[in-house]
Design a protein around this motif. Structure first.
Motif, PDB file in Angstrom:
ATOM      1  N   GLU A 117       0.823  -1.211   0.000  1.00  0.00           N
ATOM      2  CA  GLU A 117       0.000   0.000   0.000  1.00  0.00           C
ATOM      3  C   GLU A 117       0.851   1.252   0.000  1.00  0.00           C
ATOM      4  O   GLU A 117       0.471   2.260  -0.558  1.00  0.00           O
ATOM      5  N   GLY A 118       2.017   1.180   0.630  1.00  0.00           N
ATOM      6  CA  GLY A 118       2.887   2.347   0.719  1.00  0.00           C
ATOM      7  C   GLY A 118       4.274   2.037   0.205  1.00  0.00           C
ATOM      8  O   GLY A 118       4.482   1.810  -0.973  1.00  0.00           O
ATOM      9  N   ALA A 119       5.242   2.010   1.125  1.00  0.00           N
ATOM     10  CA  ALA A 119       6.636   1.788   0.739  1.00  0.00           C
ATOM     11  C   ALA A 119       7.022   0.308   0.758  1.00  0.00           C
ATOM     12  O   ALA A 119       8.171  -0.031   0.501  1.00  0.00           O
ATOM     13  N   GLU A 120       6.056  -0.586   1.018  1.00  0.00           N
ATOM     14  CA  GLU A 120       6.390  -2.013   1.051  1.00  0.00           C
ATOM     15  C   GLU A 120       6.830  -2.495  -0.333  1.00  0.00           C
ATOM     16  O   GLU A 120       6.388  -1.974  -1.349  1.00  0.00           O
ATOM     17  N   PRO A 121       7.688  -3.507  -0.392  1.00  0.00           N
ATOM     18  CA  PRO A 121       8.110  -4.048  -1.693  1.00  0.00           C
ATOM     19  C   PRO A 121       6.960  -4.737  -2.409  1.00  0.00           C
ATOM     20  O   PRO A 121       6.015  -5.233  -1.780  1.00  0.00           O
ATOM     21  N   LEU A 122       7.052  -4.767  -3.721  1.00  0.00           N
ATOM     22  CA  LEU A 122       6.021  -5.381  -4.551  1.00  0.00           C
ATOM     23  C   LEU A 122       6.249  -6.879  -4.700  1.00  0.00           C
ATOM     24  O   LEU A 122       7.309  -7.404  -4.355  1.00  0.00           O
ATOM     25  N   SER A 123       5.253  -7.557  -5.247  1.00  0.00           N
ATOM     26  CA  SER A 123       5.341  -8.994  -5.497  1.00  0.00           C
ATOM     27  C   SER A 123       6.275  -9.265  -6.679  1.00  0.00           C
ATOM     28  O   SER A 123       6.328  -8.484  -7.634  1.00  0.00           O
ATOM     29  N   VAL A 124       7.008 -10.379  -6.629  1.00  0.00           N
ATOM     30  CA  VAL A 124       7.924 -10.759  -7.703  1.00  0.00           C
ATOM     31  C   VAL A 124       7.648 -12.190  -8.123  1.00  0.00           C
ATOM     32  O   VAL A 124       7.632 -13.098  -7.287  1.00  0.00           O
ATOM     33  N   ASN A 125       7.418 -12.391  -9.415  1.00  0.00           N
ATOM     34  CA  ASN A 125       7.283 -13.721  -9.997  1.00  0.00           C
ATOM     35  C   ASN A 125       8.475 -13.997 -10.890  1.00  0.00           C
ATOM     36  O   ASN A 125       8.900 -13.123 -11.643  1.00  0.00           O
ATOM     37  N   ILE A 126       9.007 -15.215 -10.820  1.00  0.00           N
ATOM     38  CA  ILE A 126      10.111 -15.618 -11.684  1.00  0.00           C
ATOM     39  C   ILE A 126       9.559 -16.542 -12.757  1.00  0.00           C
ATOM     40  O   ILE A 126       8.800 -17.467 -12.466  1.00  0.00           O
ATOM     41  N   GLY A 127       9.939 -16.293 -14.010  1.00  0.00           N
ATOM     42  CA  GLY A 127       9.469 -17.127 -15.105  1.00  0.00           C
ATOM     43  C   GLY A 127      10.453 -17.142 -16.249  1.00  0.00           C
ATOM     44  O   GLY A 127      11.592 -16.688 -16.124  1.00  0.00           O
ATOM     45  N   VAL A 128      10.012 -17.672 -17.369  1.00  0.00           N
ATOM     46  CA  VAL A 128      10.845 -17.801 -18.564  1.00  0.00           C
ATOM     47  C   VAL A 128      10.121 -17.163 -19.741  1.00  0.00           C
ATOM     48  O   VAL A 128       8.891 -17.290 -19.868  1.00  0.00           O
ATOM     49  N   LEU A 129      10.840 -16.451 -20.582  1.00  0.00           N
ATOM     50  CA  LEU A 129      10.251 -15.871 -21.789  1.00  0.00           C
ATOM     51  C   LEU A 129       9.974 -16.982 -22.792  1.00  0.00           C
ATOM     52  O   LEU A 129      10.883 -17.716 -23.180  1.00  0.00           O
ATOM     53  N   SER A 130       8.717 -17.126 -23.203  1.00  0.00           N
ATOM     54  CA  SER A 130       8.352 -18.205 -24.127  1.00  0.00           C
ATOM     55  C   SER A 130       8.569 -17.807 -25.579  1.00  0.00           C
ATOM     56  O   SER A 130       9.333 -18.435 -26.295  1.00  0.00           O
ATOM     57  N   LEU A 131       7.913 -16.743 -26.029  1.00  0.00           N
ATOM     58  CA  LEU A 131       8.080 -16.285 -27.397  1.00  0.00           C
ATOM     59  C   LEU A 131       7.411 -14.935 -27.586  1.00  0.00           C
ATOM     60  O   LEU A 131       6.625 -14.507 -26.753  1.00  0.00           O
ATOM     61  N   ARG A 132       7.748 -14.287 -28.697  1.00  0.00           N
ATOM     62  CA  ARG A 132       7.069 -13.064 -29.107  1.00  0.00           C
ATOM     63  C   ARG A 132       6.174 -13.417 -30.282  1.00  0.00           C
ATOM     64  O   ARG A 132       6.612 -14.041 -31.249  1.00  0.00           O
ATOM     65  N   THR A 133       4.916 -13.015 -30.198  1.00  0.00           N
ATOM     66  CA  THR A 133       3.964 -13.395 -31.226  1.00  0.00           C
ATOM     67  C   THR A 133       2.910 -12.318 -31.413  1.00  0.00           C
ATOM     68  O   THR A 133       2.727 -11.452 -30.555  1.00  0.00           O
ATOM     69  N   LYS A 134       2.223 -12.393 -32.506  1.00  0.00           N
ATOM     70  CA  LYS A 134       1.130 -11.468 -32.796  1.00  0.00           C
ATOM     71  C   LYS A 134      -0.109 -11.922 -32.050  1.00  0.00           C
ATOM     72  O   LYS A 134      -0.472 -13.099 -32.060  1.00  0.00           O
ATOM     73  N   LEU A 135      -0.760 -10.989 -31.381  1.00  0.00           N
ATOM     74  CA  LEU A 135      -1.981 -11.298 -30.650  1.00  0.00           C
ATOM     75  C   LEU A 135      -3.112 -10.425 -31.163  1.00  0.00           C
ATOM     76  O   LEU A 135      -2.975  -9.208 -31.236  1.00  0.00           O
ATOM     77  N   THR A 136      -4.206 -11.061 -31.515  1.00  0.00           N
ATOM     78  CA  THR A 136      -5.418 -10.331 -31.868  1.00  0.00           C
ATOM     79  C   THR A 136      -6.533 -10.838 -30.961  1.00  0.00           C
ATOM     80  O   THR A 136      -7.083 -11.907 -31.172  1.00  0.00           O
TER      81      THR A 136
END
Length: 345
Positions: A153-172
């Motif tokens: 809500e204030g100065a607390e740290p934010l949530s962090v998720n660790i993952g892997v980049l899968s691909l870049r693709t066109k999205l419609t």
């Protein structure tokens, strides 16, 4: 450290955490070693992103939360986030990593990317340089930093998720299949980011260089599944610099002829009554866009609609051929519809 060993270290870390919670000791030493190795590798990137990612608070409606995340993109208080109904609130505000909170205003929007540029009256020397974006490749680690589930809500740290980049693709993402349209490329990421409050969060590499921004939640109406994705940094950079244009970013009308949407509101309550839809004219632009009877209009082109008077004021200047974004509340859903005004009959 190879990609395989990184994944193994992360797996050991997760398994160790589970074992520790359950009181199982055989894994604890291995898990501790893995956790230390993973923590060292990601610590710099997490710290860098934490100082450049903000919390955004506005107005919630129905099941739509009144909070989100954003990334600082300049030293002059400019922040990019994902489009959402909370941005139409009069009390829109941004909380910086140091806990200071400032009122925010919307500068411009991108309909295809569902992005919004905000501005606060504050100096922000720590920001993401979009021109120095990461050169990350498929299979590399990514970190997603956000205020998912309003963990801060204030100065607390934010949530962090660790993952892997899968691909870049066109999205419609077409209307009728999802709650809003998206028309461009995205990074698909192997991390659970489609959570309340995560939209607008930073996606970075292990060094903290920006990869992209967590996009607005996209959920299939047919399957109920959500997409974990990020808007690429180069597309955000084009939007932030004003190079990307869209009907929302450039609302110049296509003609001088007055436009008609085909929406009629309830007369009960007068001009100060809620902007509930009483009728949708058959064959009208609103009917084609999916506006329904009993929908509550809450925003037009990002401007909040408090009552019928606001609705009439906002549509009075719409020209034929202009594309209008209408946010409506339908039961517990908040939908964003795009309507192209027709000439007055």
């Amino acid at each position: 450290m190879s990609l395989l060993s990184r994944k193994l270290a992360t797996s050991l870390f997760v398994l160790g955490a589970i074992a520790s919670f359950a009181g199982i000791s055989p894994m604890s030493l291995v898990a501790a070693d893995a956790a230390a190795e993973v923590g060292e590798e990601f610590a710099a990137g997490v710290a860098f992103a934490q100082q450049r990612t903000v919390k955004i608070y506005g107005g919630g409606i129905g099941r739509t939360p009144g909070y989100a995340s954003g990334i600082i993109v300049s030293s002059e208080g400019e922040i990019v986030t994902a489009s959402g109904a909370l941005l139409a609130a009069d009390s829109l505000r941004v909380t910086l990593p140091n806990g200071q909170t400032f009122p925010a205003q919307v500068l411009r929007r991108s309909l295809p990317l569902q992005l919004v540029m905000l501005k606060i009256d504050a100096s922000t020397p720590e920001y993401f340089d979009l021109k120095a974006a990461s050169t990350i490749e498929t299979g590399d680690w990514v970190l997603a930093v956000s205020n998912a589930f309003k963990v801060a809500e204030g100065a607390e740290p934010l949530s962090v998720n660790i993952g892997v980049l899968s691909l870049r693709t066109k999205l419609t993402a077409r209307r009728g299949y999802v709650d809003f349209p998206y028309e461009d490329e995205v990074f698909l990421i192997d991390a659970i980011t489609s959570n309340p409050g995560a939209a607008g969060g930073a996606v970075v590499d292990v060094e903290g260089k920006v990869v992209g921004m967590i996009g607005k939640v996209i959920e299939s109406k047919n399957t109920g599944t959500r997409l974990n994705y990020a808007v690429p940094a180069d597309l955000i950079a084009a939007f932030a610099s004003g190079q990307e244009t869209s009907p929302a970013a450039d609302p110049a009308p296509s003609s001088n002829e007055k436009g008609e949407l085909g929406i009629r509101l309830f007369a009960l309550g007068g001009r100060k009554g809620p902007a509930y839809v009483d009728r949708v004219l058959p064959g009208s632009p609103a009917a084609e866009a999916g506006v329904k009877v009993d929908d509550l209009v809450v925003a037009i082109n990002g401007d909040v609609v408090r009552d019928s008077s606001d609705f009439q004021k906002l549509i009075s200047g719409i020209a034929a051929g202009s594309e209008v974004t209408i946010d409506v509340k339908r039961r517990n859903e908040l939908l964003q519809l795009r309507v192209t005004a027709a000439p007055m009959r």
